[in-house]
Design a protein around this motif. Structure first.
Motif, PDB file in Angstrom:
ATOM      1  N   VAL A 152      40.763 -15.711 -43.053  1.00 46.50           N
ATOM      2  CA  VAL A 152      39.242 -16.147 -42.845  1.00 46.50           C
ATOM      3  C   VAL A 152      38.913 -16.861 -44.353  1.00 46.50           C
ATOM      4  N   PRO A 153      38.220 -18.287 -43.875  1.00 47.57           N
ATOM      5  CA  PRO A 153      37.858 -18.701 -45.306  1.00 47.57           C
ATOM      6  C   PRO A 153      36.604 -17.843 -45.985  1.00 47.57           C
ATOM      7  N   THR A 154      36.562 -17.824 -47.044  1.00 46.35           N
ATOM      8  CA  THR A 154      35.550 -16.951 -47.967  1.00 46.35           C
ATOM      9  C   THR A 154      34.288 -17.696 -48.223  1.00 46.35           C
ATOM     10  N   GLN A 155      34.439 -19.111 -48.011  1.00 46.64           N
ATOM     11  CA  GLN A 155      33.506 -20.099 -48.075  1.00 46.64           C
ATOM     12  C   GLN A 155      33.503 -21.179 -47.231  1.00 46.64           C
ATOM     13  N   VAL A 156      32.356 -21.289 -46.594  1.00 48.18           N
ATOM     14  CA  VAL A 156      32.225 -22.494 -45.677  1.00 48.18           C
ATOM     15  C   VAL A 156      31.234 -23.405 -46.297  1.00 48.18           C
ATOM     16  N   GLY A 157      31.648 -24.758 -46.048  1.00 44.63           N
ATOM     17  CA  GLY A 157      30.935 -25.731 -46.545  1.00 44.63           C
ATOM     18  C   GLY A 157      29.609 -26.069 -45.629  1.00 44.63           C
ATOM     19  N   PRO A 158      28.369 -26.617 -46.188  1.00 44.38           N
ATOM     20  CA  PRO A 158      27.231 -26.718 -45.495  1.00 44.38           C
ATOM     21  C   PRO A 158      27.526 -27.438 -44.092  1.00 44.38           C
ATOM     22  N   VAL A 159      26.847 -27.317 -42.937  1.00 47.80           N
ATOM     23  CA  VAL A 159      27.081 -28.155 -41.865  1.00 47.80           C
ATOM     24  C   VAL A 159      26.239 -29.481 -41.819  1.00 47.80           C
ATOM     25  N   LEU A 160      26.799 -30.595 -41.540  1.00 45.02           N
ATOM     26  CA  LEU A 160      26.197 -31.661 -41.665  1.00 45.02           C
ATOM     27  C   LEU A 160      26.163 -32.465 -40.240  1.00 45.02           C
ATOM     28  N   VAL A 205      10.978 -39.273 -36.813  1.00 41.06           N
ATOM     29  CA  VAL A 205      11.900 -39.187 -35.554  1.00 41.06           C
ATOM     30  C   VAL A 205      12.101 -38.226 -34.665  1.00 41.06           C
ATOM     31  N   ARG A 206      11.950 -38.552 -33.405  1.00 40.11           N
ATOM     32  CA  ARG A 206      12.007 -37.491 -32.436  1.00 40.11           C
ATOM     33  C   ARG A 206      13.177 -37.997 -31.116  1.00 40.11           C
ATOM     34  N   LYS A 207      13.872 -37.301 -31.064  1.00 39.48           N
ATOM     35  CA  LYS A 207      15.120 -37.651 -29.934  1.00 39.48           C
ATOM     36  C   LYS A 207      15.303 -36.829 -28.922  1.00 39.48           C
ATOM     37  N   PRO A 208      15.680 -36.931 -27.720  1.00 40.72           N
ATOM     38  CA  PRO A 208      15.975 -35.975 -26.679  1.00 40.72           C
ATOM     39  C   PRO A 208      17.123 -35.063 -27.073  1.00 40.72           C
ATOM     40  N   ALA A 209      17.293 -33.879 -26.568  1.00 36.84           N
ATOM     41  CA  ALA A 209      18.278 -33.185 -26.938  1.00 36.84           C
ATOM     42  C   ALA A 209      18.929 -32.473 -25.517  1.00 36.84           C
ATOM     43  N   GLY A 210      19.778 -32.790 -25.059  1.00 39.81           N
ATOM     44  CA  GLY A 210      20.602 -32.196 -23.907  1.00 39.81           C
ATOM     45  C   GLY A 210      21.090 -31.033 -24.077  1.00 39.81           C
ATOM     46  N   GLU A 211      21.734 -30.231 -23.337  1.00 37.72           N
ATOM     47  CA  GLU A 211      22.440 -29.096 -23.484  1.00 37.72           C
ATOM     48  C   GLU A 211      23.427 -28.881 -24.941  1.00 37.72           C
ATOM     49  N   ARG A 212      24.306 -29.966 -24.635  1.00 36.49           N
ATOM     50  CA  ARG A 212      25.421 -30.029 -25.714  1.00 36.49           C
ATOM     51  C   ARG A 212      24.936 -29.905 -27.285  1.00 36.49           C
ATOM     52  N   ILE A 213      23.737 -30.810 -27.190  1.00 34.00           N
ATOM     53  CA  ILE A 213      22.814 -31.172 -28.423  1.00 34.00           C
ATOM     54  C   ILE A 213      22.363 -29.641 -28.989  1.00 34.00           C
ATOM     55  N   GLU A 244      23.200 -26.845 -28.189  1.00 33.99           N
ATOM     56  CA  GLU A 244      24.313 -25.842 -28.485  1.00 33.99           C
ATOM     57  C   GLU A 244      24.702 -26.073 -29.930  1.00 33.99           C
ATOM     58  N   LEU A 245      25.156 -27.359 -30.242  1.00 33.38           N
ATOM     59  CA  LEU A 245      25.603 -27.690 -31.542  1.00 33.38           C
ATOM     60  C   LEU A 245      24.482 -27.494 -32.749  1.00 33.38           C
ATOM     61  N   LEU A 246      23.348 -27.926 -32.161  1.00 32.62           N
ATOM     62  CA  LEU A 246      22.030 -27.448 -33.379  1.00 32.62           C
ATOM     63  C   LEU A 246      22.058 -26.336 -33.590  1.00 32.62           C
ATOM     64  N   THR A 247      21.882 -25.587 -32.630  1.00 32.59           N
ATOM     65  CA  THR A 247      21.464 -23.931 -32.809  1.00 32.59           C
ATOM     66  C   THR A 247      22.785 -23.346 -33.561  1.00 32.59           C
ATOM     67  N   GLY A 248      23.836 -23.783 -33.156  1.00 33.11           N
ATOM     68  CA  GLY A 248      25.291 -23.215 -33.840  1.00 33.11           C
ATOM     69  C   GLY A 248      25.470 -23.482 -35.237  1.00 33.11           C
ATOM     70  N   GLY A 249      24.882 -24.838 -35.556  1.00 36.39           N
ATOM     71  CA  GLY A 249      24.776 -25.152 -36.778  1.00 36.39           C
ATOM     72  C   GLY A 249      23.783 -24.562 -37.654  1.00 36.39           C
TER      73      GLY A 249
END
Length: 84
Positions: free
Chosen positions: A7-15, A58-66, A68-73
């Motif tokens: 398991v990596p000890t450091q994870v870089g920031p999510v971009l 800026v405001r953009k619509p967020a579907g289910e996949r977006i 999921e990705l944003l909350t996970g990040g």
């Protein structure tokens, strides 16, 4: 001998890659630069950020996949409640 995966000890920031509809700039944003609002419908579920180039909001619509990705990040999330 260990059979456990390393398991990596450091994870870089999510971009996240994003673009500005006003000035056309393309860039990467950290989770702290984005906000996610989850509403009762697709129309009221969106993410927002400030363009680092032209400073437009800026405001953009967020579907289910977006979502999921944003909350996970690690993007901060606001749950909107219906007033009905």
């Amino acid at each position: 001998m260990s059979l456990l995966p390393r398991v990596p000890t450091q994870v870089g920031p999510v971009l996240f890659k994003a673009g500005c509809p006003d000035c056309g700039a393309r860039f990467e944003l950290s989770a702290g630069s984005l906000r996610l609002a989850i509403g009762a419908s697709r129309r009221t579920t969106f993410y927002s950020f400030t363009c680092p180039e032209c400073e437009a909001a800026v405001r953009k619509p967020a579907g289910e996949r977006i979502v999921e990705l944003l909350t996970g990040g690690g993007v901060r999330t606001l749950r909107l409640h219906s007033t009905v």
